[in-house]
Design an enzyme around this catalytic site. Structure first.
Site: not given
Ligand code: CIR
Length: 252
Positions: A160, A247
């Protein structure tokens, strides 16, 4: 400043989540202890943290950041890019509806929250294996509707955008070498993570404190120059599942 966070307890099946790391099999007991320490750190920084129960059949669901993007005025429920993670987002709708108006990313758009970096009212949206242009544009339109700005950023390597680029307070970004000269970040002060310590790029700013993964002394030395308090957290087990500090919560 954030006042709340959402997290989710890792389930007994968490080792069956997606991963590309070759760091070995993660251990549930250690994972739960590290997760609890993470939640405790957020609480100590003044956040009211709601910890949701593990979501059966969704081993990656404790990476709650990926299923929503929460701003002061809206919660955008994403459509995760990995088919194996679809469905996690449904469980977040009623939870976030208690705090914000909820809108959703529709097919064929895909967005993982791990690709969305908020810097004040500006959002960088990584175009990655998980987030496509349709999804980014749909998210961007929702953000613009609420007075925010956004820019897409190509993510050529790493899972990401926030695997490699994070906000460290003020006008500072902590980023990996590959992103140093990207024009999107030219207006920011850039701290480049030592190539031996790339994982530490996933550092999380929470209300003026930097949460940094444990075991990356060069990055800590660099960050000390910013003058913010630094708190180290052991993320060894989440790392085995390609995850880290950003996250495991949604902050808002
Ligand atoms: C996945 O591959 O989707 C999870 N195992 C890891 C997600 C990490 N999330 C994040 O960086 N925001």
């Amino acid at each position: 400043m954030f006042t709340r966070a959402l997290a989710r307890k890792p389930g007994p099946d968490f080792a069956q989540g997606l991963t590309t790391s070759e760091l070995g099999r993660p251990d549930l007991t250690r994972m739960l202890a590290q997760h609890a320490a993470y939640v405790a750190a957020l609480r100590e920084l003044g956040l009211e943290v709601e910890v949701l129960d593990a979501l059966e059949g969704h081993p990656d669901a404790y990476f709650v950041e990926d299923v929503a993007v929460v701003t002061p005025s809206v919660a955008v429920i994403t459509r995760p890019g990995a088919p194996a993670r679809r469905g996690e987002e449904e469980s977040m709708v009623p939870v976030l509806a208690r705090h914000r108006p909820v809108v959703r990313i529709q097919a064929p758009g895909t967005v993982d929250g791990g690709d969305v970096l908020m810097v004040g009212t500006h959002f960088f949206v990584g175009i990655s294996q998980r987030t496509n242009l349709e999804g980014a544009r749909a998210l961007g339109a929702e953000l613009e509707r609420r007075g925010c700005t956004w820019a897409p950023v190509e993510v050529a390597a790493g899972l990401h955008l926030k695997s490699s680029v994070n906000w460290a307070g003020g006008d500072t970004l902590l980023l990996s070498e590959a992103f140093r000269d990207r024009p999107e970040f030219a207006a920011y002060r850039r701290l480049v993570v030592d190539p031996e310590e790339e994982y530490a790029g996933n550092t999380l700013w929470v209300n003026g404190t930097l949460l940094v993964p444990e075991g990356f002394p060069r990055t800590v030395a660099q960050l000390e120059g910013l003058g913010l308090p630094i708190r180290l957290l052991d993320t060894s087990e989440a790392r085995k599942m390609d995850g880290g500090l950003t996250c495991m919560s949604l902050r808002f």
